[in-house]
Design an enzyme around this catalytic site. Structure first.
Site, mmCIF file in Angstrom:
data_model
loop_
_atom_site.group_PDB
_atom_site.id
_atom_site.type_symbol
_atom_site.label_atom_id
_atom_site.label_comp_id
_atom_site.label_asym_id
_atom_site.label_seq_id
_atom_site.Cartn_x
_atom_site.Cartn_y
_atom_site.Cartn_z
ATOM 1 N N GLU A 194 0.848 -1.195 0.000
ATOM 2 C CA GLU A 194 0.000 0.000 0.000
ATOM 3 C C GLU A 194 0.874 1.231 0.000
ATOM 4 O OE1 GLU A 194 -2.262 3.343 1.954
ATOM 5 O OE2 GLU A 194 -0.336 2.440 2.441
ATOM 6 N N SER A 227 -28.087 24.649 -14.475
ATOM 7 C CA SER A 227 -29.506 24.402 -14.189
ATOM 8 C C SER A 227 -29.907 22.945 -14.420
ATOM 9 C CB SER A 227 -30.376 25.345 -15.019
ATOM 10 O OG SER A 227 -30.154 25.080 -16.393
ATOM 11 N N HIS A 243 -15.220 7.541 -11.160
ATOM 12 C CA HIS A 243 -16.351 8.017 -10.374
ATOM 13 C C HIS A 243 -16.570 9.510 -10.641
ATOM 14 C CE1 HIS A 243 -19.136 8.288 -6.976
ATOM 15 N NE2 HIS A 243 -19.079 6.978 -6.874
ATOM 16 N N TYR A 302 -4.454 13.872 -1.236
ATOM 17 C CA TYR A 302 -5.181 13.128 -0.198
ATOM 18 C C TYR A 302 -6.651 13.552 -0.167
ATOM 19 C CZ TYR A 302 -0.775 11.693 2.105
ATOM 20 O OH TYR A 302 0.440 11.156 2.417
HETATM 21 ZN ZN LIG Z 1 -0.961 3.142 5.862
#
Ligand SMILES: [Zn+2]
Length: 722
Positions: free
Chosen positions: A403, A609, A668, A679
């Site tokens: 990660e 609008s 998204h 972040y």
């Molecule tokens: Zn971490």
């Protein structure tokens, strides 16, 4: 890597009080169940009684006994340990390898000279504190470096640029300072470190130094470790500078799972990679950065750029810096651990929960406080399984690897299972599980009420429920802000559409990113915060943790209960408890805020609008769907399966296949990490980032994309309401 900045003033709160095993009954009846008290409450009481502070402490000690950076033998040992725990609980468990393009430092050198050529520093020094510090001298501690930095050998004048945010570089421009050809000195804070390098690179800088100023994480904040929680003089924040806002995961396989057997032809060549910086960067302690800053000449840095070192900060020039970085880039094997439990009624509706396991060094807080909490949650689920409990939905517990280098283990696994995850009902993340006593959460709006409900069922070590303490904390923080006159630094456009406890918006910086922002799986992130000045340093270790974060592991127990209950309850609900009414209200507020911003910034020619009408329609139908959800809990399993699939498809409607401009991996339309914040979340990112760039034609085009997405989601709501 945590998704949030540690809460500044928290340690004065009372230490944990001893409390009885979970006997707290929910103060409101959770929605989505035919008969919560008969069907679900006994299961939850059994679960809540299991997570154990002492065991969590032992698990944390084992996980953090050795430095375990991703792809190291010690990292593999932690994978085997977690797999063993999963198996003991009765999970069907697998260690899943991926192959990622990762750097390790072979040689790192930074030197600086003053204007007369006198040597000011030659480093970096080893992280060290005086006294009995049991972890700092291990030869396996990785030297401080930036993941994803290229090798480099550069010498140039240094320029100080504060936090290296867009507005800081704008300030330099206003002062007629061109940073082209310079080495930029940034302080940590204000944005993601990869963004600092990204902007510096765009402006033609040739190297970046990122240091920890004592004003942000050291003595200015409180006593330094080993006397307190804040970073000592030689403490360095390691960290990835990957351009994760372009795409996270393995740099050579965007959108594709980097399985060990993936042929080379399906990995993109290095010159096509957009997620790796081209200029070298290196993190430094303030011990090493101070001489560089002290000898800078040129204009005084603005007042708000001054840190806590004992001299006036100047912008430069005056100091010459040499950076020599020799990085060993290789394909390295990483290991996710995946444990599953089959579902009885809705076997294809996965409930996924995860935490990363790899650490820059020991990672007591980041991430293994979260791992210990997850292991105690799994322990509780194991006891349920042994009692004969079978979840209605499939449960997947994940221990991610790499990660820290760029959300690699989670991203590769999510890309690998994109088809199944298209109907996963939730992803629950915890990264920094515990750095102190203050519970915090972020989520998509549809899960905010669900999370609040779960915290109402879990006792707090401070008395009452987690929800009670969370609410009290936020009220105290608001009162402090009011008396100090300091504004809250929330994500831009963060709409707080009700008066309840605020659940934040999801930006990036942890493993929920591929789930929500690439695949549209409704996601959340939880943690328990406190003063924490040793992030990504050698001092984030078991000794620091037991001194500062959670000496008796009662917050570990609390996090295990909340994390596990999110999973157990979601796996058991009859009707998925998504709250689309709040989602609709938040989207309305995001559009209103964007319109105001465009007006304030003089960006004209955007029609808001239609988007407002689309969001209003969504909200109106969401109200009807809410009633339908309440009325449907007694439906047949077959009817429920259909309804739940439709409810899940609403979130999928927010995905746009082409993705965001210049970063198609991010699909998204409501949430993305900011290209210039990293972040922090940017809401309705296509529109807002075009407004920021003062590009009204792109804003209008992105408005069309947004309207299409809202309309797609609304069509699904309409089908449910009928
Ligand atoms: Zn971490």
């Amino acid at each position: 890597m945590p998704s949030r900045v540690p809460a500044p003033f928290a340690s004065f709160l009372l230490p944990a009080l001893f409390f009885l095993a979970a006997q707290t009954s929910p103060t409101t009846t959770p929605s989505g169940f035919k008969d919560f008290s008969a069907e679900e409450a006994p299961t939850e009481q059994t679960f809540l009684a299991v997570p154990d502070p002492k065991l969590a402490g032992e698990e944390l000690k084992t996980l953090t006994a050795e430095p375990h950076i991703a792809a190291s033998p010690e990292d593999h040992k932690t994978a085997e340990y977690v797999a063993q725990k999963f198996k003991e609980a009765g999970l069907d468990t697998e260690i899943v390898p991926y192959k990622a393009w990762l750097n390790m430092p072979k040689e790192v050198k930074v030197e600086a000279w003053d204007a007369d050529g006198k040597l000011l520093m030659s480093g970096p020094v080893k992280e060290h504190v005086d006294g009995n510090e049991p972890f700092q001298d291990d030869p396996r501690v990785t030297p401080a470096f930036n993941g994803s930095s290229p090798s480099g050998d550069v010498t140039a004048p240094a320029v100080y640029a504060n936090y290296c945010r867009p507005e800081d570089f704008q300030k330099l421009k206003d002062l007629n300072i061109d940073v082209k050809g310079d080495i930029i000195v940034c302080r940590y804070g204000g944005n993601f470190r990869g963004v600092k390098v990204y902007i510096a690179q765009q402006l033609g800088a040739i190297g970046v130094i990122i240091y920890s100023d004592p004003s942000d994480s050291g003595y200015y904040r409180g006593d330094m470790y080993p006397h307190g929680a804040w970073g000592p003089e030689t403490s360095v924040q390691r960290g990835s500078v990957q351009f994760m806002f372009k795409y996270p995961g393995d740099a050579l396989t965007p959108g594709v799972a980097s399985r060990p057997d993936l042929p080379e032809s399906q990995r993109i060549p290095l010159d096509k990679v957009t997620s790796l910086p081209k200029i070298p960067s290196e993190p430094l302690s303030y011990h090493d950065a101070a001489p560089i800053l002290e000898h800078l000449g040129g204009p005084d840095a603005p007042r708000e750029w001054q840190g806590a070192l004992p001299f006036t900060y100047h912008i430069g020039p005056g100091t010459k810096v040499h950076m020599l970085l020799n990085m060993d880039y290789q394909y390295r094997t990483i290991w996710d651990v995946i444990g599953t439990i089959p579902g009885t009624d809705f076997p294809d509706e996965w409930v996924v929960a995860g935490n990363h396991r790899d650490a820059w060094v020991y990672g007591a807080v980041d991430p293994n406080s979260g791992t210990a909490a997850m292991l105690e949650a799994v322990h509780g689920v194991g006891v349920l399984l042994k009692s004969g409990w079978k979840p209605k939905r499939k449960i997947v517990f994940c221990s991610w690897d790499a990660e820290e280098e760029g959300l690699i283990g989670s991203t590769e696994w999510a890309e690998d299972h994109a088809n199944q995850l298209a109907h996963a009902v939730a992803y629950f993340n915890t990264d920094v599980g515990v750095s102190g006593p203050n519970f915090e959460a972020s989520a998509v709006p549809s899960l905010k009420e669900f999370i609040r409900d779960v915290t109402k069922s879990v006792p707090s070590p401070k008395g009452g429920t987690v929800y009670d303490q969370w609410k009290k904390n936020q009220a105290e923080a608001a009162r402090r802000r009011n008396t100090s006159g300091v504004e809250e630094h929330g994500a831009r456009g963060n709409a707080h559409v009700d008066s309840d406890v605020n659940v934040g918006d999801l930006g990036s910086g942890s493993d929920f990113t591929p789930f929500i922002q690439h695949l549209g799986v409704p996601s959340s992130d939880i943690g328990s915060g406190g003063p924490y000045g040793v992030y990504h340093s050698v001092f984030d270790n078991y000794a620091w943790f037991t001194m500062n974060a959670d000496p008796t592991f009662v917050y570990e127990q609390e996090m295990a209960r909340v994390f596990g209950l999110l999973v157990v309850r979601m796996a058991d609900t009859d009707v998925l408890p998504y709250d689309y009414l709040t989602y609709g209200k938040e989207i309305v507020a995001y559009i209103d805020t964007a319109e105001k911003k465009a007006k304030d910034d003089g960006v004209t020619g955007i029609d808001f609008s239609q988007a407002k009408a689309a969001a209003a329609k969504f909200t109106q139908l969401a109200e009807q769907v809410k009633i339908k959800q309440q009325q449907s809990t007694s439906d047949s399993t077959q009817q429920l399966a259909t309804l739940n699939a439709q409810l899940r498809a609403v979130e999928a409607g927010f995905l746009s296949e082409p993705g965001l401009p210049n970063r198609p991996w991010f699909k998204h339309t409501i949430y993305a990490p900011g290209e210039y914040t990293g972040y922090a979340a940017v809401v309705i990112p296509g529109v807002n980032e075009a407004i920021d760039a003062k590009d009204s034609s792109r804003a209008q085009q992105q408005m069309t994309v947004l309207i299409e997405a809202i309309t797609k989601a609304t069509t699904t709501l309409d089908a449910i309401a009928k």
